[in-house]
Design a protein around this motif. Sequence first.
Motif, mmCIF file in Angstrom:
data_model
loop_
_atom_site.group_PDB
_atom_site.id
_atom_site.type_symbol
_atom_site.label_atom_id
_atom_site.label_comp_id
_atom_site.label_asym_id
_atom_site.label_seq_id
_atom_site.Cartn_x
_atom_site.Cartn_y
_atom_site.Cartn_z
ATOM 1 N N THR A 31 10.064 7.627 12.826
ATOM 2 C CA THR A 31 9.968 7.802 11.363
ATOM 3 C C THR A 31 11.049 7.010 10.630
ATOM 4 N N GLY A 32 12.139 6.670 11.319
ATOM 5 C CA GLY A 32 13.181 5.887 10.658
ATOM 6 C C GLY A 32 14.522 5.984 11.358
ATOM 7 N N LYS A 75 25.335 6.054 5.752
ATOM 8 C CA LYS A 75 25.132 5.940 4.305
ATOM 9 C C LYS A 75 23.801 6.501 3.817
ATOM 10 N N GLY A 76 22.858 6.767 4.724
ATOM 11 C CA GLY A 76 21.560 7.279 4.240
ATOM 12 C C GLY A 76 20.471 7.152 5.270
ATOM 13 N N PHE A 77 19.216 7.290 4.788
ATOM 14 C CA PHE A 77 18.057 7.251 5.694
ATOM 15 C C PHE A 77 17.173 6.055 5.332
ATOM 16 N N TYR A 78 16.679 5.346 6.325
ATOM 17 C CA TYR A 78 15.737 4.242 6.110
ATOM 18 C C TYR A 78 14.453 4.588 6.851
ATOM 19 N N ASN A 79 13.331 4.604 6.141
ATOM 20 C CA ASN A 79 12.097 4.887 6.867
ATOM 21 C C ASN A 79 11.595 3.629 7.571
ATOM 22 N N ALA A 80 10.958 3.830 8.705
ATOM 23 C CA ALA A 80 10.432 2.704 9.490
ATOM 24 C C ALA A 80 9.387 3.228 10.466
ATOM 25 N N GLU A 81 8.467 2.337 10.812
ATOM 26 C CA GLU A 81 7.493 2.695 11.851
ATOM 27 C C GLU A 81 7.951 2.134 13.189
ATOM 28 N N ILE A 82 8.836 1.119 13.111
ATOM 29 C CA ILE A 82 9.321 0.489 14.354
ATOM 30 C C ILE A 82 10.842 0.431 14.313
ATOM 31 N N VAL A 83 11.486 0.856 15.404
ATOM 32 C CA VAL A 83 12.937 0.731 15.520
ATOM 33 C C VAL A 83 13.232 -0.043 16.807
ATOM 34 N N ASN A 112 8.907 4.965 26.689
ATOM 35 C CA ASN A 112 7.698 5.654 27.154
ATOM 36 C C ASN A 112 7.498 6.959 26.400
ATOM 37 N N GLN A 113 8.551 7.398 25.708
ATOM 38 C CA GLN A 113 8.508 8.734 25.093
ATOM 39 C C GLN A 113 8.206 8.691 23.595
ATOM 40 N N ILE A 114 8.670 7.620 22.922
ATOM 41 C CA ILE A 114 8.488 7.574 21.463
ATOM 42 C C ILE A 114 7.760 6.294 21.072
ATOM 43 N N LYS A 115 6.637 6.479 20.410
ATOM 44 C CA LYS A 115 5.862 5.305 19.965
ATOM 45 C C LYS A 115 6.647 4.610 18.849
ATOM 46 N N GLY A 116 6.789 3.287 18.965
ATOM 47 C CA GLY A 116 7.493 2.543 17.911
ATOM 48 C C GLY A 116 8.959 2.301 18.220
#
Length: 488
Positions: free
Chosen positions: A260-261, A266-274, A453-457
């Motif tokens: 999710t991010g 300093k804060g939160f950044y949303n993302a589908e890929i990390v 293998n555990q988290i998509k993205g």
Amino acid sequence: MSHVIVIGSGIGSLASALRLRAKGHKVKVIEANEKVGGKLDVHRSMGYRWDTGPSLFTMPHFVDELFKLFNENPREHFNYQKQPIVCNYFWEDGTRFSSNAQTEKFCEDAAKTFNEPKQKIADYLAKSALKYDLTASLFLEKSLHKFSTYTSIQAAKSVLKMGKLDIPSTLNEVNEASFSNPNLIQLFNRFATYNGSSPYKTPGIMSMIPTLEMQFGTFYPQGGMRSIVESLHALGERNGVEFFFNEKATSIDYSKGKITGVTTEKGFYNAEIVVSGIDAFYTYTSLLPKLKAPTKTLGQEKSSSAIIFYWGVKKSFPELDLHNIFFSENYREEFDAIFNQKKRSKDSTIYLNISSKADSNDAPQKCENWFVMINVPTNEGQNWKQLVAEAKTQIIEKLSRSLNINLNELIESEEVLDPVKIELKTSSHQGSLYGSASNSKFSAFLRHPNFSNQIKGLYFCGGSVHPGGGIPLCLKSGQIVADLIPEA
Ligand SMILES: Cc1cc2nc3c(=O)[nH]c(=O)nc-3n(C[C@H](O)[C@H](O)[C@H](O)COP(=O)(O)OP(=O)(O)OC[C@H]3O[C@@H](n4cnc5c(N)ncnc54)[C@H](O)[C@@H]3O)c2cc1C
């Protein structure tokens, strides 16, 4: 278009960020330090300039590829020169050898210096090139954790020629079977240190590494090693990669098995890929504390670390080149100390890099900027203050003896790096230089994969994951990650 967060701005992260940007994704790079580059850092003092991390640059076309992704001419932004001499070698018995970049000349000179048949040396290098050709695209350019990798034509070719790869022997065994001169064996054994391993443990397939120097060449980037990451940072900025400095990631966030991010100080950044470009150990322990960590993978033996002195030396030495090695008398004892006893060897081999040989701006006139490095174990709580002091005495004695000087009187500036400081500066677990060591035949398969293998993205790049440490491999890790992610 996906939102991508790349954590860290080491060379592997820069490659992933650029490649994903070129695929049309919106890419942000989050870096804890105030500047890009991780281990490719720089130090300046009293008119001297030192690259503090990597000093040997091979496979520069891997960097060029990144400019070409954006239809830019790399030569307008980043330049390098091939070095005519690869390395000057010194032994305590008085033998000296200048390793010429031209294979024919190398074989001719080596045959004379080491009294070995020229053809034997040429055959060894030809086998080295064959091993590289058979395995490089399989082991270095693809994920070893995807079934498709093993069904390729390249995989079939490698399997058919498995016998030629010398996987069951150690590098030292291959070299002892190839040559009788102990100095030449030591010279070829040194290539195990390219990825921080021991020649007495690493498999014989590592005898492909001389190909990097002999077939592809060694290079010096204009402006020093630091210019590699600075030019890639500028390339990213020109093409829409966003960089955030002085911002430490504190967690990788996910829900229902999907990214999710990223949360930072300093804060939160949303993302589908990390893409985590930091050491895999810290990715799990600091950023994913609730996720089950692959303890076997993370607990693998680490590559060696280093003690490095950055000395401003007020004299110049015509007998030295950009890269110089002063060998220990007992190489086996040296690697036993590093990997088995976790100690500094009393007679460490010294690597001396002098970038002012390639760029006179790096030192005042008639002076040289010495980068003096010995291999040591990773940090397991040893007394580094004492080990650094002992190393300094040993290095000064050995170099003074070999060069017939009083080095103590010539050092006018000093900075020191040790495993603890390497870890503090770049979060490299225990200060290892190259992630996990290649001290077993299975090492390549045991490195952390480039995806979760555990988290998509969630993806991984950099020196602690497949295909391993060193600039060329980190650049390839960025490519493997980008190849696993579809275009936007
Ligand atoms: C002394 C030394 C000599 C070397 N010599 C050579 C050589 O001659 N040739 C060669 O090819 N290789 C050499 N290497 C190895 C090479 O430097 C590394 O393999 C490579 O640079 C590692 O790159 P990386 O992508 O793993 O990132 P790193 O360089 O390890 O950078 C990781 C980055 O992540 C950042 N970071 C960490 N945690 C966080 C967080 N929570 N949030 C945000 N950012 C974070 C760090 O600040 C750092 O900038 C050497 C290494 C050292 C230390």
